[in-house]
Scaffold this motif. Structure first.
Motif, PDB file in Angstrom:
ATOM      1  N   THR A   1     -21.126  -5.525  -4.107  1.00 52.39           N
ATOM      2  CA  THR A   1     -22.478  -6.088  -4.224  1.00 52.39           C
ATOM      3  C   THR A   1     -22.705  -7.275  -3.297  1.00 52.39           C
ATOM      4  O   THR A   1     -23.827  -7.754  -3.176  1.00 52.39           O
TER       5      THR A   1
ATOM      6  N   ARG B   1     -32.092  -6.187  -2.977  1.00 53.48           N
ATOM      7  CA  ARG B   1     -31.833  -4.778  -3.258  1.00 53.48           C
ATOM      8  C   ARG B   1     -32.923  -4.176  -4.138  1.00 53.48           C
ATOM      9  O   ARG B   1     -33.296  -3.020  -3.982  1.00 53.48           O
TER      10      ARG B   1
ATOM     11  N   SER C   1     -21.067 -11.916  -8.908  1.00 54.39           N
ATOM     12  CA  SER C   1     -20.968 -10.459  -8.820  1.00 54.39           C
ATOM     13  C   SER C   1     -19.999 -10.027  -7.724  1.00 54.39           C
ATOM     14  O   SER C   1     -20.008 -10.559  -6.609  1.00 54.39           O
TER      15      SER C   1
ATOM     16  N   MET D   1     -20.979  -3.079 -13.986  1.00 51.34           N
ATOM     17  CA  MET D   1     -20.966  -4.135 -12.982  1.00 51.34           C
ATOM     18  C   MET D   1     -19.760  -5.028 -13.216  1.00 51.34           C
ATOM     19  O   MET D   1     -19.353  -5.248 -14.367  1.00 51.34           O
TER      20      MET D   1
ATOM     21  N   ARG E   1     -26.026 -10.324  -7.600  1.00 52.44           N
ATOM     22  CA  ARG E   1     -25.712  -9.906  -8.964  1.00 52.44           C
ATOM     23  C   ARG E   1     -26.851  -9.102  -9.577  1.00 52.44           C
ATOM     24  O   ARG E   1     -27.996  -9.547  -9.605  1.00 52.44           O
ATOM     25  N   PRO E   2     -26.574  -7.919 -10.102  1.00 53.68           N
ATOM     26  CA  PRO E   2     -27.618  -7.140 -10.758  1.00 53.68           C
ATOM     27  C   PRO E   2     -28.081  -7.821 -12.046  1.00 53.68           C
ATOM     28  O   PRO E   2     -27.343  -8.578 -12.678  1.00 53.68           O
TER      29      PRO E   2
ATOM     30  N   VAL F   1     -28.769   0.542 -10.422  1.00 50.06           N
ATOM     31  CA  VAL F   1     -28.497  -0.891 -10.326  1.00 50.06           C
ATOM     32  C   VAL F   1     -29.838  -1.599 -10.243  1.00 50.06           C
ATOM     33  O   VAL F   1     -30.602  -1.393  -9.295  1.00 50.06           O
TER      34      VAL F   1
END
Length: 386
Positions: A203, A228, A184, A176, A207-208, A222
Motif C-alpha cells: 500500500t 487510490r 499501512s 489489511m 492506509r485503507p 480496498v
C-alpha cells in the motif's frame, strides 16, 4: 410465520409518500407487533437492562452478518467490548461469547450454525480463529504472523478494520496489514481452505479505511480516502477497477445476474446517487437519489442476503432539510435501474452519535433484519436491537 399467516391480505408497502411515525411506546422484549405504518412484524430483540448487557445491546454494523447460517441466532455487541449470543426465535440472551473482545470482527460460518470466525482485537497477532458457540471450543485456522513478517518485517496486525467480510462461502479473506503504529504496509488475500496467501499488494503507506472480500471471492475491495479511492482488485491483485474516488458507506452484494456489485452513496454527484457498480464489468448504475428538495440523508447498506441476490437493505438516519419519503427508515432496495423499494419500518431512533445509527443488517435469505434504535428518547447509549 404465524404473524403473517394471520394477515392473509398483507403486502409490503411500496409507497414513496412522506409518512409520519405515530407515537408508540417502547415494546417489551420479544413482543411481536405490527409496525404501525407498514404492518411488518416488528419485535424488540434485546433489552440491555433486563438482559444485563453493558451499556447497550446493539447490532454491530450493517456490513456484518448479524444472523448465523440458519438464522436461529444473532450477535449483539455491548459497550464494554463483549459480544453476546441471542436466540433469534425466543429472543433469549444465550451467553457472553468467550475469547471475543472489542473489534474481534466475528463472521458466521456459511453453513454450520454454531461456528463463527473471529480475530484478535484489532487484528493484533495476525491470526484467524474459529469458535464453536455451542461448546466454547476454539482453534486457530490461520496463523499469518510469520508469513506477513517475512514480507513486511514490521507487520503487527491483519484485519479488515471492522467493516469487511470474507466471501459468501467463508473461503477467501481480504485483510489489511498494519505495523505497531498503525501505519499501512499492505493488503493480502488469504485462502482458508488451503491456508495460503494467494495475493499480496504493497500500500506504500496509504492506509485503507477498510477492506473486504467480495461475495464470490473473486475481488478484494480496498476502500479509502486517499489518492487510490475505492478499488476492486482481482484476488491476486493483478487487475483493478476503480469504484469511487473516496470511501463512503457501502457494502458488497450480489445482483440478480449473480455478479458482485459495490453498492454505495456518492455525495459528490449531483443527486447524491445511491448506486451500484458491477465489479466484473465496471458499469455503474444509479439506483436512488439521496438528495431531494434541498434535503439529504446519511445511510448504511447491507448486502448480506447472499441467498436472495438482487436486493439490499438500506437504513437511513440523520436527515437534513425537509422530511422526505426515505428518511429514518429501514427499506429493501432492488438492485436494478428504477428499483422497487419496500418500506419495512421506521427505525424510531433519534440520532445522537454513532451508537444510535440503525446500521440494519439482513440475514442470508432476506427474512430477518436486525437494526438499532433508542426509540426516540435521544440517548446516545440507551440503544437496543430490533
Amino acid at each position: 410465520t404465524t404473524f403473517y399467516e394471520n394477515r392473509p391480505g398483507f403486502a409490503l408497502s411500496t409507497a414513496r409518500s412522506v409518512d409520519t411515525a405515530p407515537t408508540l411506546s417502547r415494546p417489551a422484549k420479544g413482543a411481536a407487533l405490527a409496525e404501525p405504518n407498514y404492518q411488518t412484524c416488528l419485535t424488540r430483540a434485546a433489552d440491555h437492562q433486563a438482559d444485563r448487557v453493558s451499556g447497550f445491546a446493539r447490532n454491530d454494523y450493517s456490513r456484518r452478518q448479524a444472523f448465523n447460517a440458519d438464522s436461529s441466532k444473532h450477535l449483539v455487541a455491548a459497550i464494554d467490548g463483549h459480544w453476546h449470543l441471542y436466540d433469534a426465535l425466543t429472543h433469549t440472551r444465550v451467553k457472553v461469547l468467550p475469547y471475543l473482545a472489542g473489534d474481534a470482527e466475528p463472521q458466521w460460518h456459511a453453513t454450520q450454525p454454531d461456528l463463527l470466525y473471529y480475530l484478535p482485537t484489532n487484528g493484533m497477532g495476525m491470526q484467524i480463529n474459529e469458535l464453536n458457540t455451542a461448546t466454547g471450543a476454539t482453534r486457530v485456522i490461520g496463523d499469518l504472523g510469520a508469513r506477513l513478517k517475512a514480507r513486511w518485517p514490521g507487520a503487527n496486525a491483519a484485519w479488515t478494520k471492522s467493516e469487511g467480510s470474507p466471501s459468501k462461502d467463508g473461503r477467501y479473506w481480504c485483510l489489511m496489514v498494519d505495523d505497531s503504529k498503525w501505519n499501512s504496509l499492505g493488503v493480502i488475500t488469504w485462502d482458508r481452505d488451503s491456508d495460503t496467501v494467494v495475493g499480496w499488494m504493497n500500500t506504500n503507506g496509504e492506509r485503507p479505511d477498510h477492506v473486504s472480500m467480495s461475495p464470490s471471492g473473486n475481488y478484494c475491495v480496498v476502500s479509502g480516502d486517499g489518492a487510490r479511492g475505492t478499488v476492486a482488485y482481482s484476488r491476486d491483485f493483478s487487475q483493478q477497477t476503480r469504484l469511487l474516488h473516496k470511501s463512503e458507506h457501502s457494502d458488497l452484494a450480489i445482483d440478480a445476474n449473480g455478479d458482485d456489485v459495490y453498492v454505495a452513496v456518492d455525495y459528490q454527484s449531483n443527486a447524491g446517487d445511491i448506486f451500484m457498480t458491477n465489479l466484473r464489468t465496471g458499469v455503474r448504475t444509479a439506483l436512488l437519489s439521496s438528495y431531494a428538495n434541498g434535503s439529504a440523508t446519511a445511510l448504511h447498506i447491507s448486502g448480506k442476503a447472499f441467498n436472495r441476490p438482487g436486493w439490499v437493505v438500506l437504513s437511513t438516519y440523520g436527515g437534513t432539510g425537509s422530511t422526505q419519503w426515505f428518511h429514518k427508515k429501514i427499506m429493501a432496495v432492488e438492485l436494478k435501474p428504477n428499483p422497487q423499494v419496500y418500506n419495512l419500518a421506521f427505525s424510531r431512533t433519534a440520532s445522537n452519535g454513532y451508537w444510535t445509527e440503525p446500521v440494519a443488517s439482513v440475514n442470508r435469505d432476506f427474512t430477518k433484519v436486525l437494526f438499532n434504535s433508542n426509540w426516540g428518547n435521544g440517548s446516545s447509549t440507551d440503544v437496543d436491537a430490533y
